[in-house]
Scaffold this motif. Sequence first.
Motif, PDB file in Angstrom:
ATOM      1  N   ASP A  37     -14.728 -16.735  21.474  1.00  9.16           N
ATOM      2  CA  ASP A  37     -15.209 -16.828  23.031  1.00  9.16           C
ATOM      3  C   ASP A  37     -14.433 -17.735  23.628  1.00  9.16           C
ATOM      4  N   LEU A  38     -13.592 -17.553  24.635  1.00 12.67           N
ATOM      5  CA  LEU A  38     -13.014 -18.516  25.414  1.00 12.67           C
ATOM      6  C   LEU A  38     -12.838 -18.032  26.756  1.00 12.67           C
ATOM      7  N   THR A  39     -13.150 -18.915  27.749  1.00 12.65           N
ATOM      8  CA  THR A  39     -12.856 -18.687  28.960  1.00 12.65           C
ATOM      9  C   THR A  39     -11.779 -19.730  29.552  1.00 12.65           C
ATOM     10  N   ILE A  40     -11.067 -19.033  30.784  1.00  9.60           N
ATOM     11  CA  ILE A  40     -10.276 -20.116  31.258  1.00  9.60           C
ATOM     12  C   ILE A  40     -10.438 -19.972  32.963  1.00  9.60           C
ATOM     13  N   ALA A  41     -10.598 -20.995  33.620  1.00  4.64           N
ATOM     14  CA  ALA A  41     -10.863 -20.865  35.041  1.00  4.64           C
ATOM     15  C   ALA A  41      -9.578 -20.822  35.823  1.00  4.64           C
ATOM     16  N   ARG A  42      -9.726 -20.277  37.031  1.00  8.49           N
ATOM     17  CA  ARG A  42      -8.694 -20.420  37.824  1.00  8.49           C
ATOM     18  C   ARG A  42      -8.094 -21.795  38.113  1.00  8.49           C
ATOM     19  N   GLY A  43      -6.879 -21.970  37.920  1.00  8.30           N
ATOM     20  CA  GLY A  43      -6.146 -23.116  37.956  1.00  8.30           C
ATOM     21  C   GLY A  43      -6.208 -24.153  36.629  1.00  8.30           C
ATOM     22  N   GLU A  44      -7.053 -23.921  35.941  1.00  6.78           N
ATOM     23  CA  GLU A  44      -7.360 -24.538  34.547  1.00  6.78           C
ATOM     24  C   GLU A  44      -6.034 -24.590  33.556  1.00  6.78           C
ATOM     25  N   VAL A  45      -5.795 -25.641  33.117  1.00 10.50           N
ATOM     26  CA  VAL A  45      -4.433 -25.672  32.122  1.00 10.50           C
ATOM     27  C   VAL A  45      -5.243 -26.017  30.592  1.00 10.50           C
ATOM     28  N   VAL A  46      -5.200 -24.933  29.823  1.00  7.24           N
ATOM     29  CA  VAL A  46      -5.608 -25.132  28.293  1.00  7.24           C
ATOM     30  C   VAL A  46      -4.374 -25.130  27.331  1.00  7.24           C
ATOM     31  N   VAL A  47      -4.581 -26.314  26.765  1.00  3.83           N
ATOM     32  CA  VAL A  47      -3.724 -26.418  25.580  1.00  3.83           C
ATOM     33  C   VAL A  47      -4.097 -25.857  24.232  1.00  3.83           C
ATOM     34  N   VAL A  48      -3.659 -25.185  23.465  1.00  5.63           N
ATOM     35  CA  VAL A  48      -4.128 -24.687  22.269  1.00  5.63           C
ATOM     36  C   VAL A  48      -3.347 -25.336  21.158  1.00  5.63           C
ATOM     37  N   ALA A 226      -8.370 -23.237  13.840  1.00  2.08           N
ATOM     38  CA  ALA A 226      -8.167 -23.171  12.476  1.00  2.08           C
ATOM     39  C   ALA A 226      -8.665 -21.920  11.879  1.00  2.08           C
ATOM     40  N   ASP A 227      -7.938 -21.442  10.942  1.00  2.00           N
ATOM     41  CA  ASP A 227      -8.391 -20.171  10.300  1.00  2.00           C
ATOM     42  C   ASP A 227      -8.877 -18.927  11.007  1.00  2.00           C
ATOM     43  N   GLY A 228      -8.370 -18.860  12.203  1.00  2.00           N
ATOM     44  CA  GLY A 228      -8.736 -17.867  13.318  1.00  2.00           C
ATOM     45  C   GLY A 228      -9.997 -18.275  13.856  1.00  2.00           C
ATOM     46  N   ARG A 229     -10.271 -19.431  13.997  1.00  2.00           N
ATOM     47  CA  ARG A 229     -11.801 -19.873  14.912  1.00  2.00           C
ATOM     48  C   ARG A 229     -11.139 -20.822  15.896  1.00  2.00           C
ATOM     49  N   ILE A 230     -12.065 -20.620  16.908  1.00  2.00           N
ATOM     50  CA  ILE A 230     -12.046 -22.087  17.732  1.00  2.00           C
ATOM     51  C   ILE A 230     -13.163 -22.987  17.160  1.00  2.00           C
ATOM     52  N   VAL A 231     -12.472 -24.040  16.544  1.00  2.00           N
ATOM     53  CA  VAL A 231     -13.245 -24.997  15.935  1.00  2.00           C
ATOM     54  C   VAL A 231     -13.883 -25.991  16.740  1.00  2.00           C
ATOM     55  N   GLU A 232     -13.022 -26.504  17.856  1.00  2.00           N
ATOM     56  CA  GLU A 232     -13.700 -27.243  18.895  1.00  2.00           C
ATOM     57  C   GLU A 232     -12.646 -27.294  19.956  1.00  2.00           C
ATOM     58  N   GLN A 233     -13.404 -27.591  21.104  1.00  2.00           N
ATOM     59  CA  GLN A 233     -12.554 -27.778  22.243  1.00  2.00           C
ATOM     60  C   GLN A 233     -13.201 -29.039  23.044  1.00  2.00           C
ATOM     61  N   ALA A 234     -12.526 -29.733  24.011  1.00  2.00           N
ATOM     62  CA  ALA A 234     -12.699 -30.877  24.575  1.00  2.00           C
ATOM     63  C   ALA A 234     -11.883 -31.252  25.588  1.00  2.00           C
ATOM     64  N   THR A 235     -11.941 -32.406  26.331  1.00  2.00           N
ATOM     65  CA  THR A 235     -10.745 -32.861  27.497  1.00  2.00           C
ATOM     66  C   THR A 235      -9.968 -33.553  26.465  1.00  2.00           C
ATOM     67  N   PRO A 236      -8.572 -33.817  26.790  1.00  4.48           N
ATOM     68  CA  PRO A 236      -7.576 -34.297  26.127  1.00  4.48           C
ATOM     69  C   PRO A 236      -8.145 -35.834  25.479  1.00  4.48           C
ATOM     70  N   ASP A 237      -8.428 -36.482  26.523  1.00  3.09           N
ATOM     71  CA  ASP A 237      -9.199 -37.787  26.132  1.00  3.09           C
ATOM     72  C   ASP A 237     -10.248 -37.761  25.054  1.00  3.09           C
ATOM     73  N   GLN A 238     -11.193 -36.869  25.013  1.00  2.45           N
ATOM     74  CA  GLN A 238     -12.366 -36.691  23.974  1.00  2.45           C
ATOM     75  C   GLN A 238     -11.487 -36.197  22.691  1.00  2.45           C
ATOM     76  N   PHE A 239     -10.702 -35.318  23.038  1.00  6.75           N
ATOM     77  CA  PHE A 239     -10.222 -34.627  21.624  1.00  6.75           C
ATOM     78  C   PHE A 239      -9.447 -35.616  20.836  1.00  6.75           C
ATOM     79  N   PHE A 240      -8.604 -36.295  21.518  1.00  4.63           N
ATOM     80  CA  PHE A 240      -7.435 -37.087  20.761  1.00  4.63           C
ATOM     81  C   PHE A 240      -8.203 -38.454  20.479  1.00  4.63           C
ATOM     82  N   SER A 241      -9.136 -38.876  21.311  1.00  3.09           N
ATOM     83  CA  SER A 241      -9.632 -40.191  20.634  1.00  3.09           C
ATOM     84  C   SER A 241     -10.787 -40.199  19.788  1.00  3.09           C
ATOM     85  N   ASN A 242     -11.389 -38.859  19.895  1.00  2.46           N
ATOM     86  CA  ASN A 242     -12.733 -38.670  19.077  1.00  2.46           C
ATOM     87  C   ASN A 242     -12.996 -37.206  18.481  1.00  2.46           C
ATOM     88  N   PRO A 243     -11.802 -36.782  17.824  1.00  2.00           N
ATOM     89  CA  PRO A 243     -12.159 -35.386  17.350  1.00  2.00           C
ATOM     90  C   PRO A 243     -13.317 -35.066  16.418  1.00  2.00           C
TER      91      PRO A 243
END
Length: 258
Positions: A37-48, A226-243
């Motif tokens: 399940d993944l939605t991307i808003a208009r104008g959004e930049v999503v890094v996978v 990981a392994d075909g699933r979206i394990v987590e998603q967050a802002t870059p700040d949140q993700f890199f500082s607090n996975p």
Amino acid sequence: MSEVSVTKDAAPVAGDLVALTGVNKHFGALHVLQDIDLTIARGEVVVVIGPSGSGKSTLCRAINRLETIDSGTITIDGKPLPQEGKELARLRSDVGMVFQSFNLFAHKTVLENVTLGQTKVRKIERKAAETKARALLDRVGVGTQADKYPAQLSGGQQQRVAIARALAMDPKVMLFDEPTSALDPEMINEVLEVMQQLALEGMTMIVVTHEMGFARSAANRVVFMADGRIVEQATPDQFFSNPRSDRAKDFLSKILHH
Ligand SMILES: Nc1ncnc2c1ncn2[C@@H]1O[C@H](COP(=O)(O)OP(=O)(O)OP(=O)(O)O)[C@@H](O)[C@H]1O
Ligand SMILES: [Mg+2]
């Protein structure tokens, strides 16, 4: 627009440009996309990001319908992906794609590479298509290379031509699958800068990359697979500082301390 009550993951909401709902895909016994399940808003930049084999490329290819899916739905701008034919060609051109390998037509000049889709799919008149192609080539910094063949260009230049070629179709969304990982280090930045500029201009982008600097500076959201699933998603700040997940922590420790 009518008021419809939907939960974020169940159906596209207003402003979502790309929406995947319950997407599953197998390669034989391998369950390569699992309930995505993944939605991307208009104008959004999503890094996978995610380990090798986690399904990132398959996800991109499914969004462009280079791969079929077994179940679930994928919509672009509210429309389901067409099965085949002219509609599919048009959909593909709504979704610009840039791959790791440059995929330019080897026997066409740079200018022809950026003109062809416009005349064939968009039915734009040749003169106008060439004018637009030259403007785009200028924009990505390879305007002086227009009459050369791809093999006469550096990898970084070829990749920028590939971006110009995708942009020539006025795509609604751009997909990048590791666009810099086949490049020599000194050419990576010239490609990332073009992508960064696109992001600033408001292009909707899905970017598979190991370039964490780009993720930090350009992404609105990081999606970790990981392994075909979206394990987590967050802002870059949140993700890199607090996975949050062990998988993400493990992955980050490997790539950041490499
Ligand atoms: N056409 C195919 N046929 C069979 N298996 C495939 C096919 N394409 C991909 N796979 C398998 O599906 C899984 C996911 O592959 P995918 O290329 O999507 O991973 P990825 O996350 O992009 O990996 P990488 O970081 O190495 O590019 C892998 O195990 C891969 O071997
Ligand atoms: Mg891949």
